[in-house]
Write an enzyme that holds these catalytic residues in place. Structure first.
Site, mmCIF file in Angstrom:
data_model
loop_
_atom_site.group_PDB
_atom_site.id
_atom_site.type_symbol
_atom_site.label_atom_id
_atom_site.label_comp_id
_atom_site.label_asym_id
_atom_site.label_seq_id
_atom_site.Cartn_x
_atom_site.Cartn_y
_atom_site.Cartn_z
ATOM 1 C CD GLU A 20 4.913 -11.452 15.879
ATOM 2 O OE1 GLU A 20 4.424 -11.691 16.997
ATOM 3 O OE2 GLU A 20 5.638 -10.467 15.646
ATOM 4 C CE LYS A 42 7.371 -13.264 18.466
ATOM 5 N NZ LYS A 42 8.051 -12.079 19.022
#
Length: 317
Positions: free
Chosen positions: A180, A217
């Site tokens: 992420e 992500k």
């Protein structure tokens, strides 16, 4: 060797319809999450009580009849939540065996001070022990977050390199890492930062061995479908989008423009939920939120792509 449960979970995360819930607020973000839920910071004392309250909120969400594997593919947990229970079952076991929801674990321990336009992750102390604990609890994968605050090439390269370094450690334990590297949605050079990020991600993905797969992500991109090369990359199990400060309606609308991405929302999921709601009101509000995010995640073209549909490797050797 990949066991049967892990294989089923891998297939679900590769090609299942739905989205990922992010129930992983930790120490720094918990007071804000509680305030949005209607519990002000001055109404509780100490970290222990704070975590008890956030766990009650998470339990109410997870045990709601609106929260099932029919629309929710997975849930990301905070370590403290993993060590607790939902009802009378350990949290991860409840998610998978009762709800059919794949459990993930947040493993980062916060952000370092900003430098070169980014915030790297702080060193993750005791990571191997945490990953061993995750395996014992039946966790499928992990999530680790860093932040990009400017289109600064050297900083973005450092963020991506660190993400893949941590991912290698996660993969060695047979878990699937969610990388992420969040781009702050309010920066003036967001589009340029995203272009730099994409190039670094593809470069690192191309170096992964053929039997390794990760998830990514990302903030919803300024240019729709910018991240399509990641969706189609053979080393990527899934590309998921964070809401990043957008309202649920804004995030859902942006998500429908990105072929192959599904949601992984936190604040946008819990928008409108309140501690003062009756169970019926709470369940109705949650049901509407889940349906809206699900619809955006399975909109025509969403959640599909060459990468999403190819194979079902778990990240284990």
């Amino acid at each position: 060797m990949v066991d049967d449960v892990t294989q089923v979970q891998a297939e679900r995360m590769t090609s299942g319809k739905g989205f990922i819930t992010a129930l992983d607020q930790s120490g720094g973000s918990t007071p804000k999450a509680l305030a949005l839920y209607g519990i002000e910071e001055g109404s509780y004392s100490g970290e222990a009580e704070m975590f008890d309250l956030i766990h009650r909120m998470r339990t109410r969400i997870v045990m709601s009849p609106a929260f099932t594997g029919d629309r929710v593919l997975a849930a990301i947990l905070f370590e403290e939540t993993m060590e607790r229970s939902f009802g009378d079952r350990p949290a991860a076991a409840y998610l998978w065996h009762v709800k059919g929801v794949v459990p993930f674990l947040k493993i980062d321990q916060g952000l370092a001070d900003a430098a070169d336009g980014v915030q790297l992750m702080k060193p993750i102390s005791g990571l191997d022990a945490l990953l061993e604990s995750a395996v014992r609890h039946g966790i499928f994968g992990t999530k680790a977050r860093s932040v990009i605050g400017a289109a600064w090439a050297s900083g973005i390269a450092a963020v991506v390199a660190q993400q893949f370094e941590v991912a290698e450690q996660v993969l060695a334990h047979g878990l699937v890492p969610i990388l992420e590297p969040e781009v702050t949605i309010t920066i003036d050079d967001k589009a340029a930062a995203e272009e730099l990020l994409l190039a670094q991600l593809v470069e690192q993905l191309d170096r992964l061995p053929a039997d390794r797969r990760v998830m990514v992500k990302l903030s919803l991109p300024t240019v729709p479908n910018l991240y399509r090369p990641l969706v189609e990359h053979p080393r990527v199990m899934r590309v998921v989008a964070l809401s990043g400060g957008y309202s649920r309606a804004e995030a859902d609308a942006l998500l429908t423009e990105d072929v192959g991405e599904i949601a992984s929302f936190s604040r946008a999921l819990t928008e409108g939920l309140s501690v003062s709601q009756s169970d019926a009101e709470f369940d109705t509000t949650l049901d509407a939120a889940i349906q809206a995010i699900y619809d955006a995640s399975v909109a025509p073209g969403a959640g599909t792509g060459a990468g999403s549909g190819s194979g079902s490797g778990s990240g284990s050797a």
